[in-house]
Design an enzyme around this catalytic site. Structure first.
Site, PDB file in Angstrom:
ATOM      1  N   CYS A  24       9.897  -4.943   2.780  1.00 47.81           N
ATOM      2  CA  CYS A  24       8.680  -4.161   2.515  1.00 47.81           C
ATOM      3  C   CYS A  24       7.480  -5.107   2.608  1.00 47.81           C
ATOM      4  CB  CYS A  24       8.764  -3.449   1.154  1.00 47.81           C
ATOM      5  SG  CYS A  24       8.963  -4.549  -0.262  1.00 47.81           S
TER       6      CYS A  24
ATOM      7  N   ASN B 273       7.799  -7.395  -1.367  1.00 47.31           N
ATOM      8  CA  ASN B 273       9.151  -7.766  -1.827  1.00 47.31           C
ATOM      9  C   ASN B 273       9.231  -7.806  -3.359  1.00 47.31           C
ATOM     10  OD1 ASN B 273      11.487 -10.561  -1.465  1.00 47.31           O
ATOM     11  ND2 ASN B 273      11.921  -8.398  -1.511  1.00 47.31           N
TER      12      ASN B 273
ATOM     13  N   CYS C  75       8.699  -4.388  -5.038  1.00 48.16           N
ATOM     14  CA  CYS C  75       8.939  -2.987  -5.438  1.00 48.16           C
ATOM     15  C   CYS C  75      10.067  -2.365  -4.614  1.00 48.16           C
ATOM     16  CB  CYS C  75       7.669  -2.151  -5.302  1.00 48.16           C
ATOM     17  SG  CYS C  75       6.328  -2.677  -6.398  1.00 48.16           S
ATOM     18  N   ARG C  76       9.747  -1.901  -3.400  1.00 45.25           N
ATOM     19  CA  ARG C  76      10.719  -1.103  -2.650  1.00 45.25           C
ATOM     20  C   ARG C  76      11.930  -1.891  -2.181  1.00 45.25           C
ATOM     21  NH1 ARG C  76       6.248   0.866   1.444  1.00 45.25           N
ATOM     22  NH2 ARG C  76       5.569  -1.240   0.881  1.00 45.25           N
ATOM     23  N   SER C  77      11.699  -3.046  -1.511  1.00 40.08           N
ATOM     24  CA  SER C  77      12.876  -3.740  -0.948  1.00 40.08           C
ATOM     25  C   SER C  77      13.800  -4.338  -2.011  1.00 40.08           C
ATOM     26  CB  SER C  77      12.486  -4.759   0.128  1.00 40.08           C
ATOM     27  OG  SER C  77      11.683  -5.784  -0.369  1.00 40.08           O
TER      28      SER C  77
ATOM     29  N   ASP D 101       4.491   3.482  -0.562  1.00 39.32           N
ATOM     30  CA  ASP D 101       4.272   2.275  -1.359  1.00 39.32           C
ATOM     31  C   ASP D 101       3.888   2.686  -2.785  1.00 39.32           C
ATOM     32  OD1 ASP D 101       3.414  -0.048  -2.502  1.00 39.32           O
ATOM     33  OD2 ASP D 101       2.220  -0.703  -0.779  1.00 39.32           O
TER      34      ASP D 101
HETATM   35  P1  4NP Z   1       6.243  -3.435  -2.093  1.00 39.19           P
HETATM   36  O1  4NP Z   1       4.905  -3.025  -2.906  1.00 39.19           O
HETATM   37  O2  4NP Z   1       5.790  -3.708  -0.677  1.00 39.19           O
HETATM   38  O3  4NP Z   1       7.113  -2.201  -2.199  1.00 39.19           O
HETATM   39  O4  4NP Z   1       6.804  -4.644  -2.790  1.00 39.19           O
HETATM   40  C1  4NP Z   1       3.762  -3.817  -2.929  1.00 39.19           C
HETATM   41  C2  4NP Z   1       3.688  -4.902  -3.762  1.00 39.19           C
HETATM   42  C3  4NP Z   1       2.533  -5.655  -3.806  1.00 39.19           C
HETATM   43  C4  4NP Z   1       1.454  -5.319  -3.002  1.00 39.19           C
HETATM   44  C5  4NP Z   1       1.532  -4.220  -2.160  1.00 39.19           C
HETATM   45  C6  4NP Z   1       2.686  -3.475  -2.114  1.00 39.19           C
HETATM   46  N1  4NP Z   1       0.248  -6.096  -3.070  1.00 39.19           N
HETATM   47  O5  4NP Z   1      -0.715  -5.751  -2.360  1.00 39.19           O
HETATM   48  O6  4NP Z   1       0.208  -7.087  -3.800  1.00 39.19           O
END
Ligand code: 4NP
Length: 168
Positions: A23, A26, A28-30, A138
C-alpha cells in the site's frame, strides 16, 4: 509407477509461493492483509512466504497504525510484530505475485518494473474478489468505520487468494 511417484513428489514438494502486499504507508492496509494471509495460510497448512511494503518511505520501521492493530485484534489477529518498509525493485525478483491495494500503488509499482514479466506479477488485491479490479480505500485519514470496511474487503480477498493457491 515412476510417473506416479514423480507426480506425488511434485504434489508434496510444491515450491513455496511468495506473495508481497503493498500500500502507500505500510501501516494500515498492507499490514492488515499481511496478518490475515499469514494466519489463514498457517491454519490451512499452505506454505507461503508473505511480506508487506509501502510505496512510500513515510513510515519505515514503524508499527502498524493503532487503529489497524485494534481492528485486527478484534478479529483475533495480532500484527504488532510487523514493521513498515519500502518497496524496492528487487522485490520483483523475490516475489511470485505482488498485490497493490489501490490504483496509485499499482501505478507506482509498475513504474519500477523492468520488463513484461515483472509487470505481469503486479495485480490489484481486490481482483481476487470476482475478478473485480477495485481499490481498497485508504482508511488513514478517515474514521474508525473505514477500518471495518477495509477489514471485510481484505478478509474476503485473502480467503479467495488462498483458495486459488490451494487449487493451483
Ligand atoms: P496505508 O495508509 O497506505 O494503508 O498504510 C496510509 C498510511 C499513511 C499515510 C497514507 C496512507 N500517510 O500519508 O502518512
Amino acid at each position: 509407477m515412476i510417473k506416479g511417484t514423480a507426480l506425488r513428489f511434485l504434489f508434496y514438494f510444491r515450491p513455496m509461493k511468495k506473495i508481497l502486499v503493498v500500500c502507500l504507508g505500510n501501516i494500515c492496509r498492507s499490514p492488515m492483509a499481511h496478518g490475515l494471509l499469514r494466519d489463514k495460510a498457517e491454519k490451512r497448512g499452505i506454505d507461503l512466504k508473505i511480506e508487506s511494503a509501502g510505496t512510500s518511505n513515510f513510515h519505515v520501521d514503524e508499527s502498524p497504525d493503532n487503529r489497524a492493530q485494534e481492528k485486527m485484534k478484534s478479529y483475533g489477529y495480532n500484527i504488532s510484530d510487523l514493521r513498515g518498509r519500502q518497496f524496492i525493485p528487487s522485490d520483483f525478483e523475490e516475489y511470485d505475485e505482488i498485490f497493490a491495494m489501490d490504483e496509485n500503488n499499482y501505478n507506482d509499482i509498475i513504474a519500477q518494473a523492468q520488463d513484461r514479466s515483472e509487470r505481469e506479477k503486479v495485480k490489484l488485491f481486490l481482483s481476487e474478489i470476482n475478478g473485480e479490479n477495485l481499490s481498497v480505500p485508504d482508511p488513514y485519514f478517515g474514521h474508525e468505520d473505514g477500518f471495518e470496511h477495509v477489514f471485510k474487503l481484505l478478509d474476503a480477498a485473502s480467503d479467495n487468494l488462498l483458495k486459488r493457491i490451494e487449487d493451483e
